[in-house]
Scaffold this motif. Sequence first.
Motif, PDB file in Angstrom:
ATOM      1  N   ILE A 157      12.410  21.216 -29.851  1.00 40.88           N
ATOM      2  CA  ILE A 157      11.657  22.131 -28.993  1.00 40.88           C
ATOM      3  C   ILE A 157      11.881  21.693 -27.557  1.00 40.88           C
ATOM      4  O   ILE A 157      11.491  20.592 -27.163  1.00 40.88           O
ATOM      5  N   THR A 158      12.530  22.553 -26.778  1.00 45.46           N
ATOM      6  CA  THR A 158      12.945  22.205 -25.424  1.00 45.46           C
ATOM      7  C   THR A 158      12.005  22.813 -24.391  1.00 45.46           C
ATOM      8  O   THR A 158      11.609  23.968 -24.507  1.00 45.46           O
ATOM      9  N   GLY A 159      11.688  22.026 -23.373  1.00 49.98           N
ATOM     10  CA  GLY A 159      10.822  22.506 -22.298  1.00 49.98           C
ATOM     11  C   GLY A 159       9.832  21.420 -21.900  1.00 49.98           C
ATOM     12  O   GLY A 159       9.789  20.341 -22.492  1.00 49.98           O
ATOM     13  N   ASN A 160       9.047  21.704 -20.899  1.00 53.11           N
ATOM     14  CA  ASN A 160       8.048  20.758 -20.412  1.00 53.11           C
ATOM     15  C   ASN A 160       6.998  20.514 -21.500  1.00 53.11           C
ATOM     16  O   ASN A 160       6.297  21.448 -21.918  1.00 53.11           O
ATOM     17  N   ILE A 161       6.890  19.271 -21.942  1.00 53.06           N
ATOM     18  CA  ILE A 161       5.981  18.944 -23.046  1.00 53.06           C
ATOM     19  C   ILE A 161       4.531  19.240 -22.681  1.00 53.06           C
ATOM     20  O   ILE A 161       3.703  19.493 -23.566  1.00 53.06           O
ATOM     21  N   ASP A 162       4.206  19.230 -21.396  1.00 57.59           N
ATOM     22  CA  ASP A 162       2.844  19.558 -20.971  1.00 57.59           C
ATOM     23  C   ASP A 162       2.406  20.911 -21.512  1.00 57.59           C
ATOM     24  O   ASP A 162       1.214  21.122 -21.786  1.00 57.59           O
ATOM     25  N   SER A 163       3.352  21.834 -21.672  1.00 51.66           N
ATOM     26  CA  SER A 163       3.011  23.164 -22.182  1.00 51.66           C
ATOM     27  C   SER A 163       3.520  23.386 -23.608  1.00 51.66           C
ATOM     28  O   SER A 163       2.846  24.057 -24.402  1.00 51.66           O
ATOM     29  N   THR A 164       4.693  22.815 -23.958  1.00 53.19           N
ATOM     30  CA  THR A 164       5.235  23.088 -25.288  1.00 53.19           C
ATOM     31  C   THR A 164       4.433  22.416 -26.399  1.00 53.19           C
ATOM     32  O   THR A 164       4.278  22.976 -27.486  1.00 53.19           O
ATOM     33  N   LEU A 165       3.892  21.214 -26.138  1.00 53.87           N
ATOM     34  CA  LEU A 165       3.146  20.502 -27.187  1.00 53.87           C
ATOM     35  C   LEU A 165       1.841  21.203 -27.554  1.00 53.87           C
ATOM     36  O   LEU A 165       1.630  21.532 -28.731  1.00 53.87           O
ATOM     37  N   PRO A 166       0.935  21.451 -26.591  1.00 51.07           N
ATOM     38  CA  PRO A 166      -0.309  22.129 -26.980  1.00 51.07           C
ATOM     39  C   PRO A 166      -0.062  23.523 -27.537  1.00 51.07           C
ATOM     40  O   PRO A 166      -0.761  23.963 -28.461  1.00 51.07           O
ATOM     41  N   GLY A 167       0.943  24.215 -27.002  1.00 48.54           N
ATOM     42  CA  GLY A 167       1.255  25.549 -27.518  1.00 48.54           C
ATOM     43  C   GLY A 167       1.720  25.502 -28.955  1.00 48.54           C
ATOM     44  O   GLY A 167       1.283  26.310 -29.791  1.00 48.54           O
ATOM     45  N   PHE A 168       2.582  24.539 -29.258  1.00 44.54           N
ATOM     46  CA  PHE A 168       3.090  24.391 -30.621  1.00 44.54           C
ATOM     47  C   PHE A 168       1.974  24.047 -31.601  1.00 44.54           C
ATOM     48  O   PHE A 168       1.856  24.649 -32.677  1.00 44.54           O
ATOM     49  N   LEU A 169       1.131  23.080 -31.240  1.00 47.41           N
ATOM     50  CA  LEU A 169       0.067  22.649 -32.146  1.00 47.41           C
ATOM     51  C   LEU A 169      -0.959  23.761 -32.386  1.00 47.41           C
ATOM     52  O   LEU A 169      -1.418  23.959 -33.516  1.00 47.41           O
ATOM     53  N   ALA A 170      -1.300  24.480 -31.333  1.00 42.97           N
ATOM     54  CA  ALA A 170      -2.271  25.570 -31.476  1.00 42.97           C
ATOM     55  C   ALA A 170      -1.699  26.700 -32.322  1.00 42.97           C
ATOM     56  O   ALA A 170      -2.423  27.321 -33.124  1.00 42.97           O
ATOM     57  N   ARG A 171      -0.414  26.956 -32.161  1.00 47.76           N
ATOM     58  CA  ARG A 171       0.226  28.066 -32.871  1.00 47.76           C
ATOM     59  C   ARG A 171       0.433  27.753 -34.348  1.00 47.76           C
ATOM     60  O   ARG A 171       0.241  28.602 -35.220  1.00 47.76           O
ATOM     61  N   THR A 172       0.802  26.518 -34.654  1.00 45.72           N
ATOM     62  CA  THR A 172       1.150  26.167 -36.035  1.00 45.72           C
ATOM     63  C   THR A 172       0.021  25.486 -36.794  1.00 45.72           C
ATOM     64  O   THR A 172       0.040  25.453 -38.022  1.00 45.72           O
ATOM     65  N   ASN A 173      -0.939  24.896 -36.049  1.00 46.00           N
ATOM     66  CA  ASN A 173      -2.028  24.130 -36.659  1.00 46.00           C
ATOM     67  C   ASN A 173      -1.484  23.078 -37.628  1.00 46.00           C
ATOM     68  O   ASN A 173      -2.022  22.850 -38.716  1.00 46.00           O
ATOM     69  N   THR A 174      -0.398  22.420 -37.212  1.00 45.30           N
ATOM     70  CA  THR A 174       0.306  21.448 -38.046  1.00 45.30           C
ATOM     71  C   THR A 174      -0.453  20.127 -38.117  1.00 45.30           C
ATOM     72  O   THR A 174      -0.852  19.572 -37.098  1.00 45.30           O
ATOM     73  N   LYS A 175      -0.632  19.601 -39.320  1.00 43.20           N
ATOM     74  CA  LYS A 175      -1.215  18.278 -39.482  1.00 43.20           C
ATOM     75  C   LYS A 175      -0.153  17.224 -39.189  1.00 43.20           C
ATOM     76  O   LYS A 175       0.975  17.311 -39.682  1.00 43.20           O
TER      77      LYS A 175
END
Length: 258
Positions: A157-175
């Motif tokens: 997952i490419t991009g600024n982690i400040d935005s990609t990380l919370p977006g990914f976790l909220a979208r996928t709800n991955t444990k």
Amino acid sequence: MIAAYFRYLFHSGNEHSIHSPFVFDLYTQVIKAKKDRNPDYRSLKSLRKELLKSDQQIEILDLGAGSRINKSNLRKVKTIAKNAEKPEKFGKLFNRLIRRFQPATMLELGTSLGLTTLYMSKAAPESRMFTFEGCPETAKLASQHFSRMNADNIEIITGNIDSTLPGFLARTNTKLDFAYFDANHRFEPTVRYFETCLPYIQNESVFIFDDIYWSPEMTRAWEYIKAHPQVTITIDLFWIGLVFFRKEQVKENFILRF
């Protein structure tokens, strides 16, 4: 870091200083394992040697604390491989830890050239591996290495982690069963990434923080993480810190030789 390392040597212990059965077993059987002959290591060692010789030059987009070695945005691959990739013994340690805990979902913040990612991915090929990288050129190279090594379980997952990380976790709800933090070596982002991931942990989750004595900011972040009420066990190996959330454990912080 020199003064910090001498303090570490003075305070660190070995298996004879461990009273926790969980930590004793982990230290003797995994961290300090004497025999580790995983067949995947040979191909990964060859890739590392190749990268250490590569004169290919790429433009780096550095969104973290920067490099102490090279201030230019144009860097040779061999320089990145030498200064940014973790040494082989840590890749093997991560591989052993993953084989021990068998996480279903793994997360890495800071892909770089993807060597450490591959050590982790190969330990659990049936698991899902999500790795985050801020620099597009570096991510492109890492992706090529993943394809070459047939690591089909990795998603970059490419991009600024400040935005990609919370977006990914909220979208996928991955444990998050296993997470490696090696993205931004400053206090505020390190703590923020840690707290962003906390809602997604389970009792057996394992977090690893890289370069915990790289700077006073990183050491302060490590102290904050150790003191967090959801953290029960930490293991300080100087270069990295292991974090556990096992509710059945008494809260303890260990400093051990590696």
